[in-house]
Enzyme design. Structure first.
Site, PDB file in Angstrom:
ATOM      1  N   LYS A  13       1.003  -1.134   0.028  1.00 19.10           N
ATOM      2  CA  LYS A  13       0.024   0.008  -0.015  1.00 19.10           C
ATOM      3  C   LYS A  13       0.925   1.174  -0.033  1.00 19.10           C
ATOM      4  O   LYS A  13       0.684   2.056  -0.931  1.00 19.10           O
ATOM      5  CB  LYS A  13      -0.831  -0.121   1.239  1.00 19.10           C
ATOM      6  CG  LYS A  13      -1.691  -1.273   1.387  1.00 19.10           C
ATOM      7  CD  LYS A  13      -3.003  -1.153   2.450  1.00 19.10           C
ATOM      8  CE  LYS A  13      -2.211  -1.054   3.991  1.00 19.10           C
ATOM      9  NZ  LYS A  13      -1.556  -2.459   4.235  1.00 19.10           N
ATOM     10  N   ARG A  88     -10.086   0.607   8.610  1.00 15.28           N
ATOM     11  CA  ARG A  88      -9.571  -0.875   8.959  1.00 15.28           C
ATOM     12  C   ARG A  88     -10.636  -1.643   9.757  1.00 15.28           C
ATOM     13  O   ARG A  88     -10.056  -2.859  10.167  1.00 15.28           O
ATOM     14  CB  ARG A  88      -8.420  -0.460   9.605  1.00 15.28           C
ATOM     15  CG  ARG A  88      -6.914  -1.193   9.199  1.00 15.28           C
ATOM     16  CD  ARG A  88      -5.915  -0.813  10.157  1.00 15.28           C
ATOM     17  NE  ARG A  88      -4.748  -1.494  10.055  1.00 15.28           N
ATOM     18  CZ  ARG A  88      -3.780  -1.074   9.320  1.00 15.28           C
ATOM     19  NH1 ARG A  88      -3.695  -0.041   8.809  1.00 15.28           N
ATOM     20  NH2 ARG A  88      -2.685  -1.905   9.267  1.00 15.28           N
ATOM     21  N   ARG A 123      11.707  -5.721   4.907  1.00 17.08           N
ATOM     22  CA  ARG A 123      11.399  -4.419   4.508  1.00 17.08           C
ATOM     23  C   ARG A 123      12.406  -3.485   5.378  1.00 17.08           C
ATOM     24  O   ARG A 123      12.978  -3.798   6.391  1.00 17.08           O
ATOM     25  CB  ARG A 123       9.824  -3.996   5.002  1.00 17.08           C
ATOM     26  CG  ARG A 123       9.746  -2.613   5.187  1.00 17.08           C
ATOM     27  CD  ARG A 123       8.310  -2.168   5.033  1.00 17.08           C
ATOM     28  NE  ARG A 123       7.587  -2.756   6.380  1.00 17.08           N
ATOM     29  CZ  ARG A 123       6.322  -2.576   6.509  1.00 17.08           C
ATOM     30  NH1 ARG A 123       5.648  -1.860   5.602  1.00 17.08           N
ATOM     31  NH2 ARG A 123       5.792  -3.117   7.470  1.00 17.08           N
ATOM     32  N   ARG A 156      11.286  -1.855  10.775  1.00 17.13           N
ATOM     33  CA  ARG A 156       9.901  -1.582  11.916  1.00 17.13           C
ATOM     34  C   ARG A 156       9.896  -2.359  12.976  1.00 17.13           C
ATOM     35  O   ARG A 156       9.993  -3.562  12.899  1.00 17.13           O
ATOM     36  CB  ARG A 156       8.843  -1.271  11.093  1.00 17.13           C
ATOM     37  CG  ARG A 156       8.171   0.028  10.764  1.00 17.13           C
ATOM     38  CD  ARG A 156       7.015   0.234   9.664  1.00 17.13           C
ATOM     39  NE  ARG A 156       5.854  -0.614   9.853  1.00 17.13           N
ATOM     40  CZ  ARG A 156       4.697  -0.603   9.346  1.00 17.13           C
ATOM     41  NH1 ARG A 156       4.888   0.260   8.339  1.00 17.13           N
ATOM     42  NH2 ARG A 156       3.594  -1.281   9.814  1.00 17.13           N
ATOM     43  N   ARG A 167      -0.513  -9.384  13.028  1.00 16.51           N
ATOM     44  CA  ARG A 167      -1.267  -8.380  12.297  1.00 16.51           C
ATOM     45  C   ARG A 167      -2.115  -8.929  11.111  1.00 16.51           C
ATOM     46  O   ARG A 167      -3.053  -8.597  10.624  1.00 16.51           O
ATOM     47  CB  ARG A 167       0.129  -7.616  11.645  1.00 16.51           C
ATOM     48  CG  ARG A 167       0.656  -6.774  12.507  1.00 16.51           C
ATOM     49  CD  ARG A 167       1.531  -6.058  12.113  1.00 16.51           C
ATOM     50  NE  ARG A 167       1.773  -5.325  10.957  1.00 16.51           N
ATOM     51  CZ  ARG A 167       2.834  -5.102  10.195  1.00 16.51           C
ATOM     52  NH1 ARG A 167       4.033  -5.344  10.574  1.00 16.51           N
ATOM     53  NH2 ARG A 167       2.774  -4.205   9.006  1.00 16.51           N
TER      54      ARG A 167
HETATM   55  P1  AP5 Z   1       4.856  -1.609   1.886  1.00 18.35           P
HETATM   56  O1  AP5 Z   1       4.468  -0.825   0.913  1.00 18.35           O
HETATM   57  O2  AP5 Z   1       5.490  -0.985   3.164  1.00 18.35           O
HETATM   58  O3  AP5 Z   1       3.526  -2.325   2.232  1.00 18.35           O
HETATM   59  P2  AP5 Z   1       2.170  -1.847   3.424  1.00 18.35           P
HETATM   60  O4  AP5 Z   1       0.940  -2.449   2.702  1.00 18.35           O
HETATM   61  O5  AP5 Z   1       2.117  -0.424   3.240  1.00 18.35           O
HETATM   62  O6  AP5 Z   1       2.358  -2.470   4.602  1.00 18.35           O
HETATM   63  P3  AP5 Z   1       2.325  -1.996   6.040  1.00 18.35           P
HETATM   64  O7  AP5 Z   1       3.052  -3.112   7.021  1.00 18.35           O
HETATM   65  O8  AP5 Z   1       2.871  -0.543   6.166  1.00 18.35           O
HETATM   66  O9  AP5 Z   1       0.755  -2.170   6.521  1.00 18.35           O
HETATM   67  P4  AP5 Z   1       0.094  -2.143   7.583  1.00 18.35           P
HETATM   68  O10 AP5 Z   1      -1.377  -1.954   7.230  1.00 18.35           O
HETATM   69  O11 AP5 Z   1       0.359  -3.462   8.474  1.00 18.35           O
HETATM   70  O12 AP5 Z   1       0.640  -0.840   8.435  1.00 18.35           O
HETATM   71  P5  AP5 Z   1       0.358   0.540   8.727  1.00 18.35           P
HETATM   72  O13 AP5 Z   1       1.478   1.366   8.896  1.00 18.35           O
HETATM   73  O14 AP5 Z   1      -0.739   0.937   8.234  1.00 18.35           O
HETATM   74  O15 AP5 Z   1       5.610  -2.951   1.337  1.00 18.35           O
HETATM   75  C1  AP5 Z   1       6.035  -3.820   2.342  1.00 18.35           C
HETATM   76  C2  AP5 Z   1       7.190  -4.301   1.872  1.00 18.35           C
HETATM   77  O16 AP5 Z   1       7.470  -4.964   0.632  1.00 18.35           O
HETATM   78  C3  AP5 Z   1       8.527  -3.271   1.791  1.00 18.35           C
HETATM   79  O17 AP5 Z   1       9.894  -3.776   2.033  1.00 18.35           O
HETATM   80  C4  AP5 Z   1       8.476  -3.115   0.103  1.00 18.35           C
HETATM   81  O18 AP5 Z   1       9.679  -2.334  -0.342  1.00 18.35           O
HETATM   82  C5  AP5 Z   1       8.297  -4.355  -0.365  1.00 18.35           C
HETATM   83  N1  AP5 Z   1       7.453  -4.422  -1.758  1.00 18.35           N
HETATM   84  C6  AP5 Z   1       6.417  -3.617  -2.075  1.00 18.35           C
HETATM   85  N2  AP5 Z   1       6.217  -3.959  -3.153  1.00 18.35           N
HETATM   86  C7  AP5 Z   1       6.828  -4.838  -3.619  1.00 18.35           C
HETATM   87  C8  AP5 Z   1       6.758  -5.690  -4.822  1.00 18.35           C
HETATM   88  N3  AP5 Z   1       5.819  -5.569  -5.869  1.00 18.35           N
HETATM   89  N4  AP5 Z   1       7.532  -6.807  -4.936  1.00 18.35           N
HETATM   90  C9  AP5 Z   1       8.397  -6.956  -4.020  1.00 18.35           C
HETATM   91  N5  AP5 Z   1       8.425  -6.170  -2.866  1.00 18.35           N
HETATM   92  C10 AP5 Z   1       7.714  -5.118  -2.730  1.00 18.35           C
HETATM   93  O19 AP5 Z   1      -0.201   0.199  10.470  1.00 18.35           O
HETATM   94  C11 AP5 Z   1       0.711  -0.184  11.197  1.00 18.35           C
HETATM   95  C12 AP5 Z   1      -0.146  -0.252  12.594  1.00 18.35           C
HETATM   96  O20 AP5 Z   1      -0.828   0.856  13.228  1.00 18.35           O
HETATM   97  C13 AP5 Z   1      -1.327  -1.356  12.726  1.00 18.35           C
HETATM   98  O21 AP5 Z   1      -0.695  -2.677  12.907  1.00 18.35           O
HETATM   99  C14 AP5 Z   1      -2.110  -0.816  13.836  1.00 18.35           C
HETATM  100  O22 AP5 Z   1      -1.871  -1.029  15.085  1.00 18.35           O
HETATM  101  C15 AP5 Z   1      -1.928   0.552  13.859  1.00 18.35           C
HETATM  102  N6  AP5 Z   1      -2.968   1.337  12.628  1.00 18.35           N
HETATM  103  C16 AP5 Z   1      -2.704   1.946  11.565  1.00 18.35           C
HETATM  104  N7  AP5 Z   1      -3.944   2.283  10.837  1.00 18.35           N
HETATM  105  C17 AP5 Z   1      -4.751   1.993  11.804  1.00 18.35           C
HETATM  106  C18 AP5 Z   1      -6.551   2.009  11.654  1.00 18.35           C
HETATM  107  N8  AP5 Z   1      -6.843   2.873  10.659  1.00 18.35           N
HETATM  108  N9  AP5 Z   1      -7.002   1.604  12.761  1.00 18.35           N
HETATM  109  C19 AP5 Z   1      -6.440   1.139  13.984  1.00 18.35           C
HETATM  110  N10 AP5 Z   1      -5.070   0.692  14.104  1.00 18.35           N
HETATM  111  C20 AP5 Z   1      -4.378   1.209  13.121  1.00 18.35           C
HETATM  112 ZN    ZN Z   2       2.529   0.935   4.912  1.00 20.39          ZN
END
Ligand code: AP5
Ligand code: ZN
Length: 218
Positions: A13, A88, A123, A156, A167
């Site tokens: 994402k 979410r 990552r 991270r 997660r």
């Molecule tokens: P990346 O682009 O970082 O993936 P992502 O989908 O953004 O993954 P996240 O882990 O950031 O999502 P998340 O939803 O768990 O975390 P968030 O920060 O929102 O890519 C991942 C890896 O793959 C990278 O190394 C990248 O380089 C690689 N990659 C990408 N594309 C690729 C490809 N095509 N081929 C190969 N490699 C590739 O949330 C974190 C925490 O915050 C949650 O767990 C929760 O506790 C809290 N939180 C956040 N939002 C909320 C909400 N709305 N409500 C409640 N709690 C929340």
């Molecule tokens: Zn992200």
């Protein structure tokens, strides 16, 4: 343009959001990035969020909804925004709907759990800019390296294997129901509902980017 990017942790994402936002001139609103910034600043929100995030759970709906409501009143959201990692839960999606925030597109980025674990274990993040890389699949380019100013890339806190598994469990239980929520809405009530796009998250970063651009008609 108002877009929701929906998908499991590690689906790409954040990686894909950057390009879509550049194309449409809209800000990326990542609730995860906002929470990590609050943790870094040591605010009361950050203190409350840290333990939940480290355990792989979700921060409570009321806090997130307040955070997002405030964020979308900022001037840079005048032409729209892209939500990355929000909503979410059904409660968060209902809150958005109750606020009367019209969404143009929901983009579901689909990826299997196995590939997610592979991506998250490799990552690495640049703390200064928030840019996201993968040790093997998406390392910094020479241009990126010029911008990195010697700061080391870090892992991270929530990318440890057992946290990633939690997660994913939480995603399937609490967030995946939004797939049915938005796809059913799009079918039942075409005019008020966001258009629902499913994007295959497998393959290279550029390949997926091209799929998204094509689906958005650009
Ligand atoms: P990346 O682009 O970082 O993936 P992502 O989908 O953004 O993954 P996240 O882990 O950031 O999502 P998340 O939803 O768990 O975390 P968030 O920060 O929102 O890519 C991942 C890896 O793959 C990278 O190394 C990248 O380089 C690689 N990659 C990408 N594309 C690729 C490809 N095509 N081929 C190969 N490699 C590739 O949330 C974190 C925490 O915050 C949650 O767990 C929760 O506790 C809290 N939180 C956040 N939002 C909320 C909400 N709305 N409500 C409640 N709690 C929340
Ligand atoms: Zn992200």
């Amino acid at each position: 343009m108002r877009i929701i990017l929906l998908g499991p942790p590690g689906a790409g994402k954040g990686t894909q959001a950057a390009d879509v936002c550049r194309s449409y001139g809209i800000p990326q609103i990542s609730t995860g990035d906002m929470l990590r910034a609050a943790v870094q600043e040591g605010t009361s929100l950050g203190r409350e969020a840290k333990a939940v995030m480290d355990s792989g759970g979700l921060v409570c709906d009321d806090l997130i909804i307040e955070l997002v409501k405030e964020r979308i009143t900022q001037p840079d959201c005048a032409n729209g925004f892209l939500f990355d990692g929000f909503p979410r839960t059904i409660a968060q999606a209902d809150a958005l709907r109750d606020e009367g925030v019209r969404i143009d597109y929901v983009i579901e980025l689909r990826l299997e759990d196995e590939e997610i674990v592979r991506r998250l274990s490799g990552r690495r993040v640049h703390p200064g800019s928030g840019r996201v890389y993968h040790r093997i699949h998406n390392p910094p380019t020479l241009d990126d390296r010029d911008d990195l100013t010697g700061e080391p890339l870090v892992q991270r806190d929530d990318d440890r294997e057992e946290t990633v598994r939690e997660r994913l469990r939480v995603y399937h239980e609490q967030t995946h129901p939004l797939v049915a929520y938005y796809s059913a809405w799009a079918v039942q009530d075409g005019s008020a509902a966001p258009r629902y796009l499913v994007i295959d998250g497998r393959g290279g970063v550029d390949e997926i980017q091209a799929r998204i651009q094509t689906a958005l008609g650009g």
